[in-house]
Write an enzyme that holds these catalytic residues in place. Structure first.
Site, short mmCIF file in Angstrom:
data_model
loop_
_atom_site.label_atom_id
_atom_site.label_comp_id
_atom_site.label_asym_id
_atom_site.label_seq_id
_atom_site.Cartn_x
_atom_site.Cartn_y
_atom_site.Cartn_z
N TYR A 139 0.84 -1.21 0.00
CA TYR A 139 0.00 0.00 0.00
C TYR A 139 0.87 1.26 0.00
CZ TYR A 139 -3.97 3.00 1.16
OH TYR A 139 -4.95 3.95 1.13
N PHE A 193 -7.75 18.49 -25.50
CA PHE A 193 -8.43 17.20 -25.63
C PHE A 193 -9.78 17.26 -24.90
CE2 PHE A 193 -8.97 12.69 -24.30
CZ PHE A 193 -9.12 12.17 -25.57
N ASP A 194 -10.71 16.37 -25.29
CA ASP A 194 -12.07 16.50 -24.73
C ASP A 194 -12.14 16.34 -23.21
OD1 ASP A 194 -11.54 13.79 -25.07
OD2 ASP A 194 -13.60 13.26 -25.55
N ASP A 234 0.15 18.31 -21.71
CA ASP A 234 -0.72 17.14 -21.74
C ASP A 234 0.06 16.15 -22.62
OD1 ASP A 234 -2.57 15.20 -22.19
OD2 ASP A 234 -4.18 16.54 -22.83
N ALA A 244 0.27 12.78 -23.34
CA ALA A 244 -0.11 11.41 -23.71
C ALA A 244 0.79 10.82 -24.80
CB ALA A 244 -1.57 11.39 -24.14
N LYS A 269 -1.29 5.67 -23.61
CA LYS A 269 -0.77 5.97 -24.94
C LYS A 269 0.73 5.65 -24.94
CE LYS A 269 -4.85 8.10 -24.91
NZ LYS A 269 -5.17 9.34 -24.24
N HIS A 311 -20.66 12.19 -26.30
CA HIS A 311 -20.36 11.22 -27.36
C HIS A 311 -20.30 9.78 -26.88
CE1 HIS A 311 -16.58 12.57 -25.67
NE2 HIS A 311 -16.01 11.45 -26.08
#
Ligand SMILES: *Cc1c(COP(=O)(O)O)cnc(C)c1O
Length: 458
Positions: free
Chosen positions: A72, A124-125, A215, A217, A258, A450
């Site tokens: 943990y 990005f969304d 961001d 990714a 990704k 979406h």
């Protein structure tokens, strides 16, 4: 002698995929309310819905999974991952999260407040969702060239510096918690940013004393494009280029699904101790204790290996060249695709492919459905459905581009699959004039519709 590239790996295990008939698929897509997200995966032959978490792990990653430490607190897998992240990014502090949007949720909880502006390049969304959820605004400063799918600009993820400076200049810095650069830029077509542009944005942010976040990714794919396309980087390694990118900023969010080459995972890395401390509280509340943050020990172990493999040139070359191979085939058939070909996906320009279908009948969605019915191929709409409604007026937002994205999972499909996809698309393209009507929405969620939206055929 110039030899063609070939995959720097061979296959040790195979996974069967199911073929089906057009008649079966017509029935299945109707039962799924014409939303490709609602299809069971065994009803899909080639799944190009996303390259997120769908790649194949290596033998070394699977071996690392067996040695994962599930403690943990203070897991050795956490410490190993932290070391790799620090080596690749240079950032001081590190927090694991269960995926990229969780990293956004934790970081933005610490930094974004109502009324804020967050400038960037075609957010990005989920990024935009997490900004708007906090009643802040994502300001798109992408260069205009990005919206012309035939323009061959090598770095269509770039920021228009005048647009960005205007935002920084006209607003107080208290209302701009940070600038966020998406590398590569998913929403504008998997397009990279140049090092020159990243450095220029970095200087601008410094002069206005505003933090710069990435961001990240697909940061390794972005580094590959810099190596291939930008002067002065041909002889640099991917790891050196990645480090040079991150040196321009103050922190990052990462979807490890990704360029982490794992099926689940994410993290935040940053330099500011105060922000780290704040984010730590949210990480514990939303994700889990700071040494696992929603990830299994074994997943952190696989990610540590994955980050290293994803930043190797040979892997990246086979990855990006496979995507490009498919893109070139489509271009040969005159099918309108976003050019240059992006890193992780082919983006079909539905405005040019099916202009006969009215825009308010979701022409890109209609094309994605046709691709499924004819070939059993699942892509995804990146257009009006994804763009959602304006949060204030509740009107449909019509983005400049109506795209169907075919995202290619990493190390998963063969060149034969690429040939099959090209053949299916050529078939549809040859009869495109018959497409006159699209779809109407009969049910949708208030945000990020979406995923669950339901359609009816017009
Ligand atoms: C996938 C992605 C995210 C969100 O990450 P998840 O792991 O799917 O939650 C954020 N930004 C970009 C650019 C992405 O591609």
């Amino acid at each position: 002698m110039n030899l063609p590239y070939a995959e720097p790996y061979k296959i040790k295990m195979v996974e069967s995929i199911k073929r089906s008939t057009i008649e079966q698929r017509k029935k299945w897509i109707k039962e799924a309310d014409f939303n490709l997200f609602n299809l069971a995966s065994d009803k899909v032959f080639i799944d190009l819905l996303t390259d997120s978490g769908t790649g194949a792990m290596s033998d070394n990653q699977w071996a690392a999974m067996m040695s994962g430490d599930e403690s943990y607190a203070g897991s050795s897998s956490f410490l190993k991952l932290k070391e790799v992240v620090q080596k690749i990014t240079g950032f001081k502090y590190f927090l694991p999260t269960h995926q990229g949007r969780a990293a956004e949720n934790v970081l933005f909880s610490a930094m974004v407040k109502e009324g804020d502006l967050v400038p960037g390049n075609s957010h990005f969304d989920t990024t935009k969702g997490h900004i708007e959820f906090r009643k802040a605004t994502a300001v798109d400063c992408t260069i205009d060239e990005a919206f012309d799918t035939a323009n061959l600009h090598p770095f269509k993820g770039n920021v228009n510096l005048d647009k960005l400076e205007k935002v920084l200049n006209e607003n107080s810095k208290e209302n701009i918690p940070f600038v966020i650069l998406t590398i590569t830029c998913n929403s504008s077509g998997g397009q990279p940013m140049s090092m020159e542009n990243i450095q220029a944005v970095s200087r601008l942010c410094k002069s206005y004393e505003i933090p710069l976040f990435f961001d990240s990714a697909r940061f390794a794919e972005n580094a590959y494009f810099i190596k291939k396309r930008e002067k002065g980087y041909q002889n640099k390694s991917i790891k050196e280029i990645a480090r040079a990118i991150f040196d321009c900023g103050d922190g990052m969010t990462m979807s490890a699904k990704k360029d982490g080459l794992v099926n689940m995972g994410g993290f935040i890395a940053l330099n500011d101790e105060e922000v780290y401390k704040k984010a730590t509280v949210f990480n514990i509340m939303y994700e889990g204790f700071i040494t696992y943050g929603g990830m299994n020990g074994r997943d952190m172990a696989a990610l540590a290996v994955g980050l290293d493999e994803a930043t190797e040139f040979d892997y990246l070359e086979s990855r990006i060249e496979q995507v490009s191979y498919l893109g070139e085939k489509l271009i040969e058939h005159n099918i309108p695709v976003q050019q240059p070909i992006g890193g992780h996906a082919i983006f079909i320009d539905a405005n040019k492919f099916v202009p006969t279908i009215p825009r308010d009948e979701y022409r890109a969605q209609a094309l994605a459905i046709e691709l499924y019915i004819i070939g059993g191929i699942r892509g995804v709409e990146i257009g009006t459905v994804l763009a959602d409604r304006d949060p204030f007026t509740r009107k449909n937002r019509y983005p400049e581009l109506e795209l169907v994205r075919l995202a290619i999972p990493r190390r998963t499909y063969s060149q034969n699959h690429m040939d099959y996809i090209a053949a299916v698309l050529k078939n549809i393209y040859d009869s495109r004039d018959e497409a006159k009507t699209g779809y109407k929405i009969i049910d949708e969620a208030p945000i990020m519709r979406h995923f669950t939206v339901k359609f009816e055929k017009i």
